[in-house]
Enzyme design. Structure first.
Site, PDB file in Angstrom:
ATOM      1  N   SER A 202     -97.679   8.817 164.929  1.00  0.00           N
ATOM      2  CA  SER A 202     -96.953   7.905 165.813  1.00  0.00           C
ATOM      3  C   SER A 202     -95.738   8.661 166.357  1.00  0.00           C
ATOM      4  O   SER A 202     -95.859   9.787 166.821  1.00  0.00           O
ATOM      5  CB  SER A 202     -96.557   6.634 165.060  1.00  0.00           C
ATOM      6  OG  SER A 202     -95.810   5.774 165.884  1.00  0.00           O
TER       7      SER A 202
ATOM      8  N   TYR B 185     -94.626   4.014 176.337  1.00  0.00           N
ATOM      9  CA  TYR B 185     -94.860   4.987 175.271  1.00  0.00           C
ATOM     10  C   TYR B 185     -94.514   4.376 173.916  1.00  0.00           C
ATOM     11  O   TYR B 185     -95.303   4.458 172.966  1.00  0.00           O
ATOM     12  CB  TYR B 185     -94.020   6.243 175.520  1.00  0.00           C
ATOM     13  CG  TYR B 185     -94.118   7.259 174.410  1.00  0.00           C
ATOM     14  CD1 TYR B 185     -95.294   7.979 174.209  1.00  0.00           C
ATOM     15  CD2 TYR B 185     -93.047   7.501 173.545  1.00  0.00           C
ATOM     16  CE1 TYR B 185     -95.398   8.911 173.183  1.00  0.00           C
ATOM     17  CE2 TYR B 185     -93.139   8.432 172.526  1.00  0.00           C
ATOM     18  CZ  TYR B 185     -94.321   9.124 172.344  1.00  0.00           C
ATOM     19  OH  TYR B 185     -94.426  10.035 171.332  1.00  0.00           O
TER      20      TYR B 185
ATOM     21  N   LYS C  81     -96.850   3.493 170.518  1.00  0.00           N
ATOM     22  CA  LYS C  81     -96.558   4.083 169.211  1.00  0.00           C
ATOM     23  C   LYS C  81     -96.204   3.012 168.168  1.00  0.00           C
ATOM     24  O   LYS C  81     -96.482   3.182 166.975  1.00  0.00           O
ATOM     25  CB  LYS C  81     -95.433   5.109 169.339  1.00  0.00           C
ATOM     26  CG  LYS C  81     -95.850   6.360 170.118  1.00  0.00           C
ATOM     27  CD  LYS C  81     -97.051   7.041 169.466  1.00  0.00           C
ATOM     28  CE  LYS C  81     -97.408   8.354 170.124  1.00  0.00           C
ATOM     29  NZ  LYS C  81     -98.535   9.043 169.437  1.00  0.00           N
TER      30      LYS C  81
END
Length: 277
Positions: free
Chosen positions: A136, A150, A154
């Site tokens: 991650s 983004y 994650k």
């Protein structure tokens, strides 16, 4: 590393993935590695060894992933460790990024990871052992301005990993989710990150943050070789962690997030608890 394991690593032609592959092969381990560009992978790694299986894989395609894992199992006879390393960075305010750009980021960072997990689980369940490591980011714990998509992908990887660990514990399978900070890889180059071209003038803070990050390229504090070593060593721990943060910046950002959560949850305790019957 006293015993050989079979490692399946995605996104292996650069960054953490390449460091992992080289260190493992140097240690005599058995490695299957994937890349979107097979030539890039075979140029970066010595392919003459019968301990290395390079694979061209489209992680967003279930059939491509399934065939790669089948090939790995047939070639080596088992699969012990899976490292979902492939990742894609994308920067921009939410309204600056269109649906196609957003979905591409999730295809690589989330659905690619899910495709690998789904395809490998039958092998791991049957042998009642294995270790799944999902890469991650510290952005999946505490995100910065201008990186919502983004960070969202994650955060998803962390949530998936947490529940996966509980789901597969009874089979003797370990799960670790790795949250690195800033490392001196190719992540901030055009090959690995996309910054929106649909820049809206009002987002001055987003532009400032992006410029700051891009100027960090090649100056990050984190050493990718040390990170790769740390990830490998976790597999040999008797009780491997579910959460592994890498980098002093990741450590400090995570602690700051915990402090903020604790303070705000306590501050609003009365309102929170007032909604019970």
């Amino acid at each position: 590393m006293d015993n050989n394991k079979v490692w399946f690593i995605t996104g292996a032609s650069k960054g953490f993935g390449l460091s992992l592959v080289k260190q493992l092969l140097d240690a005599g381990q058995l490695v299957a590695a994937t890349s979107r560009n097979l030539q890039e992978l075979t140029t970066a790694v010595d392919t003459t060894s019968n301990k290395f299986l390079p694979l061209q894989v489209d992680l967003a395609n279930e059939s491509s992933v399934s065939l790669a894992l089948q090939h790995t199992h047939e070639f080596f006879g088992r699969i012990d460790v899976v490292i979902n390393n492939a990742g894609y960075g994308i920067g921009g305010a939410i309204e600056e990024l269109n649906d196609a750009e957003t979905r591409l980021a999730f295809d690589v960072n989330v659905f690619g990871t899910l495709n690998v997990i789904r395809a490998v689980m039958p092998y791991l369940r049957k042998q009642r052992s294995g270790h799944i490591i999902n890469i991650s980011s510290i952005a999946g714990i505490t995100a910065n301005t201008g990186w919502a998509i983004y960070a969202g992908s994650k955060y998803a990887v962390i949530g998936i990993s947490e529940v996966l660990a509980a789901d597969v514990k009874e089979f003797g399978i370990n799960v670790t989710v790795v949250a690195p900070g800033a490392f001196r890889t190719s992540f901030l180059t055009a090959d690995s990150i996309s910054i929106t071209e649909n820049k809206i003038e009002d987002y001055t803070e987003v532009r400032a943050i992006h410029n700051k990050y891009l100027k960090m390229d090649g100056k990050q504090a984190g050493d990718p070789e040390k990170a790769a070593t740390a990830i490998i060593n976790v597999v040999y721990e008797e009780n491997p962690p579910l959460y592994l943060l890498l980098g002093g910046d990741a450590y400090n950002r995570a602690l700051a997030k915990l402090d903020t959560l604790h303070q705000e949850i306590r501050q609003w305790q009365d309102v929170t608890c007032s909604t019970d019957f």
